[in-house]
Design a protein around this motif. Structure first.
Motif, PDB file in Angstrom:
ATOM      1  N   ALA A  63      32.241  41.124  30.953  1.00  0.00           N
ATOM      2  CA  ALA A  63      31.163  41.596  31.677  1.00  0.00           C
ATOM      3  C   ALA A  63      31.574  41.138  33.298  1.00  0.00           C
ATOM      4  O   ALA A  63      31.279  42.128  33.966  1.00  0.00           O
ATOM      5  N   GLY A  64      31.796  39.969  33.487  1.00  0.00           N
ATOM      6  CA  GLY A  64      32.164  39.512  34.702  1.00  0.00           C
ATOM      7  C   GLY A  64      33.541  40.559  35.331  1.00  0.00           C
ATOM      8  O   GLY A  64      33.391  40.707  36.449  1.00  0.00           O
ATOM      9  N   HIS A  65      34.524  40.757  34.461  1.00  0.00           N
ATOM     10  CA  HIS A  65      35.504  41.624  34.913  1.00  0.00           C
ATOM     11  C   HIS A  65      34.992  43.080  35.252  1.00  0.00           C
ATOM     12  O   HIS A  65      35.087  43.460  36.160  1.00  0.00           O
ATOM     13  N   ALA A  66      33.909  43.483  34.224  1.00  0.00           N
ATOM     14  CA  ALA A  66      33.659  44.907  34.386  1.00  0.00           C
ATOM     15  C   ALA A  66      32.671  45.150  35.560  1.00  0.00           C
ATOM     16  O   ALA A  66      32.556  46.075  36.281  1.00  0.00           O
ATOM     17  N   ALA A  67      31.892  43.810  35.866  1.00  0.00           N
ATOM     18  CA  ALA A  67      30.809  43.959  36.915  1.00  0.00           C
ATOM     19  C   ALA A  67      31.648  44.249  38.414  1.00  0.00           C
ATOM     20  O   ALA A  67      30.942  44.751  39.397  1.00  0.00           O
ATOM     21  N   GLN A  68      32.825  43.695  38.540  1.00  0.00           N
ATOM     22  CA  GLN A  68      33.520  44.022  39.786  1.00  0.00           C
ATOM     23  C   GLN A  68      34.092  45.595  39.884  1.00  0.00           C
ATOM     24  O   GLN A  68      34.628  45.751  41.076  1.00  0.00           O
ATOM     25  N   GLY A  69      34.105  46.083  38.675  1.00  0.00           N
ATOM     26  CA  GLY A  69      34.626  47.405  38.658  1.00  0.00           C
ATOM     27  C   GLY A  69      35.993  47.734  38.201  1.00  0.00           C
ATOM     28  O   GLY A  69      36.877  46.863  38.293  1.00  0.00           O
ATOM     29  N   VAL A  80      32.450  33.081  36.963  1.00  0.00           N
ATOM     30  CA  VAL A  80      30.899  32.727  37.276  1.00  0.00           C
ATOM     31  C   VAL A  80      29.745  33.807  36.977  1.00  0.00           C
ATOM     32  O   VAL A  80      28.798  33.412  36.503  1.00  0.00           O
ATOM     33  N   ALA A  81      30.202  35.075  37.160  1.00  0.00           N
ATOM     34  CA  ALA A  81      29.254  36.001  36.695  1.00  0.00           C
ATOM     35  C   ALA A  81      29.001  36.030  35.007  1.00  0.00           C
ATOM     36  O   ALA A  81      27.868  36.329  34.625  1.00  0.00           O
ATOM     37  N   GLY A  82      29.997  35.918  34.468  1.00  0.00           N
ATOM     38  CA  GLY A  82      30.017  35.788  32.809  1.00  0.00           C
ATOM     39  C   GLY A  82      29.174  34.653  32.530  1.00  0.00           C
ATOM     40  O   GLY A  82      28.430  34.577  31.463  1.00  0.00           O
ATOM     41  N   ALA A  83      29.219  33.590  33.066  1.00  0.00           N
ATOM     42  CA  ALA A  83      28.325  32.356  32.708  1.00  0.00           C
ATOM     43  C   ALA A  83      26.820  32.719  33.179  1.00  0.00           C
ATOM     44  O   ALA A  83      26.076  32.308  32.242  1.00  0.00           O
ATOM     45  N   GLU A  84      26.666  33.322  34.191  1.00  0.00           N
ATOM     46  CA  GLU A  84      25.376  33.760  34.605  1.00  0.00           C
ATOM     47  C   GLU A  84      24.570  35.055  33.549  1.00  0.00           C
ATOM     48  O   GLU A  84      23.650  34.768  33.139  1.00  0.00           O
ATOM     49  N   GLN A  85      25.396  35.652  33.103  1.00  0.00           N
ATOM     50  CA  GLN A  85      25.065  36.571  31.824  1.00  0.00           C
ATOM     51  C   GLN A  85      24.811  35.713  30.553  1.00  0.00           C
ATOM     52  O   GLN A  85      23.872  35.999  29.657  1.00  0.00           O
ATOM     53  N   ALA A 123      29.219  26.686  37.073  1.00  0.00           N
ATOM     54  CA  ALA A 123      28.766  27.811  36.474  1.00  0.00           C
ATOM     55  C   ALA A 123      28.630  27.467  34.975  1.00  0.00           C
ATOM     56  O   ALA A 123      27.674  27.603  34.208  1.00  0.00           O
ATOM     57  N   CYS A 124      29.738  27.251  34.191  1.00  0.00           N
ATOM     58  CA  CYS A 124      29.913  27.135  32.897  1.00  0.00           C
ATOM     59  C   CYS A 124      29.152  25.639  32.473  1.00  0.00           C
ATOM     60  O   CYS A 124      28.608  25.806  31.385  1.00  0.00           O
ATOM     61  N   GLU A 125      29.304  24.798  33.280  1.00  0.00           N
ATOM     62  CA  GLU A 125      28.371  23.543  32.996  1.00  0.00           C
ATOM     63  C   GLU A 125      27.045  23.682  32.983  1.00  0.00           C
ATOM     64  O   GLU A 125      26.265  23.302  32.317  1.00  0.00           O
ATOM     65  N   TRP A 164      44.389  37.469  42.412  1.00  0.00           N
ATOM     66  CA  TRP A 164      43.957  37.332  40.786  1.00  0.00           C
ATOM     67  C   TRP A 164      43.008  36.214  40.356  1.00  0.00           C
ATOM     68  O   TRP A 164      42.187  36.449  39.516  1.00  0.00           O
ATOM     69  N   LEU A 165      43.482  35.233  40.798  1.00  0.00           N
ATOM     70  CA  LEU A 165      43.007  33.860  40.178  1.00  0.00           C
ATOM     71  C   LEU A 165      41.176  33.822  40.908  1.00  0.00           C
ATOM     72  O   LEU A 165      40.351  33.614  40.028  1.00  0.00           O
ATOM     73  N   GLU A 166      41.275  34.384  42.105  1.00  0.00           N
ATOM     74  CA  GLU A 166      39.966  34.733  42.681  1.00  0.00           C
ATOM     75  C   GLU A 166      38.999  35.378  41.996  1.00  0.00           C
ATOM     76  O   GLU A 166      37.861  35.200  41.610  1.00  0.00           O
ATOM     77  N   HIS A 167      39.616  36.916  41.264  1.00  0.00           N
ATOM     78  CA  HIS A 167      38.929  37.675  40.775  1.00  0.00           C
ATOM     79  C   HIS A 167      38.432  37.019  39.366  1.00  0.00           C
ATOM     80  O   HIS A 167      37.312  37.353  38.992  1.00  0.00           O
ATOM     81  N   CYS A 168      39.454  36.256  38.857  1.00  0.00           N
ATOM     82  CA  CYS A 168      38.838  35.793  37.466  1.00  0.00           C
ATOM     83  C   CYS A 168      37.854  34.616  37.494  1.00  0.00           C
ATOM     84  O   CYS A 168      37.185  34.572  36.634  1.00  0.00           O
ATOM     85  N   ALA A 169      37.995  33.839  38.513  1.00  0.00           N
ATOM     86  CA  ALA A 169      36.872  32.952  38.997  1.00  0.00           C
ATOM     87  C   ALA A 169      35.650  33.405  39.047  1.00  0.00           C
ATOM     88  O   ALA A 169      34.422  33.015  38.649  1.00  0.00           O
TER      89      ALA A 169
END
Length: 283
Positions: free
Chosen positions: A227-233, A264-269, A27-29, A255-260
């Protein structure tokens, strides 16, 4: 340091984690090759910090309009002379997110200095000046993030901070440890150790942003990971941190899966930011 490297590599191999790391890297690439980033990285990264600050503030319970955050960060507006409690928290988040851009060169070589600078930015006006930029000392407690259990004592905190320094040294590019794992563990260690009397989660998220940039996962700083963290609630965010705090393989993997997923969501934003920059839709 070899032990720290081995530990980080072991975390990267926990069940379910390698695929999540790969998805975040891809996603970052994709984001890195966006057409808008050929010439307009500063504009896109500035907008990422705006959106990241708003999302980080929301996780603190301080909801503020995006336009206000943008205007404040570009110098077109100021906070009230006597801000209300929400505005005081949001002001600290905005300042810490902006400071993340300036401490990214320090996270591997002087991480405690980076933490201190982020805390001064995050907690100015919220705690006494004598408590800014320094870890808690004996007799000082932290009432934040109570869902994670009691904060470590000042004596235990010193050992945790020493481990954080070693962790970031081990996570340098030459160590061949996934940057996502380093950033996620740094985030969780700051949040669970709670080195400061106030502002720990804000500092943790700003530190994660700086580490992700410094270690090359998102070198342009355009991914909006907050925003990726916030989107998960908020509950999912706190639950994943609490899982990490158990110290179990399953909890750390969660936790690692949550951060990943946040990356991904942060890269999309971040791609949306780039689209807006290219189209001239930012005000």
């Amino acid at each position: 340091m070899p032990d720290a490297v081995a530990s980080l590599r072991a975390l990267a191999e926990l069940p379910g984690v390698p695929d999540r790391i790969a998805a975040a890297r891809e996603a970052c690439e994709r984001l890195r090759w966006h057409e808008a980033l050929r010439r307009r990285i500063p504009e896109a990264s500035a907008e990422s910090r705006v959106r990241g600050a708003q999302a980080s503030a929301a996780l603190e319970g301080a909801t503020v309009p995006l336009d206000l955050v943008r205007d404040v960060m570009r110098g077109a507006a100021q906070w009230p002379l006597e801000p209300d409690p929400v505005e005081r928290v949001a002001r600290g988040v905005v300042q810490a997110t902006a400071e993340s851009e300036h401490v990214r060169s320090l996270v591997a070589t002087a991480p405690l200095q980076a933490l201190a600078r982020l805390h001064v930015a995050a907690a100015s006006g919220l705690v006494d000046d004598s408590r800014l930029g320094r870890p808690r000392v004996e007799g000082e407690t932290c009432d934040e993030l109570v869902d994670l259990g009691p904060a470590p004592s000042a004596a235990a905190l010193r050992a945790r901070l020493d481990g954080l320094v070693e962790l970031l040294a081990a996570g340098s590019r030459g160590a061949q440890v996934p940057a996502l794992v380093v950033a996620a563990v740094v985030h969780a260690e700051v949040a669970t150790a709670r080195p400061f009397v106030r502002g720990n989660a804000v500092v943790a998220r700003a530190m994660e942003r700086a580490v992700v940039q410094a270690l090359g996962l998102d070198p342009t700083g355009v991914a909006v990971i907050e925003a990726g963290h916030a989107a998960q609630g908020g509950p999912a965010y706190l639950g994943a941190l609490a899982a990490y705090g158990t110290g179990t393989r399953e909890g750390v993997a969660l936790w690692l899966e949550h951060c990943a997923a946040a990356v991904v969501a942060g890269a999309e934003q971040g791609e949306q930011v780039c689209d807006a920059v290219r189209a001239g839709r930012l005000t």
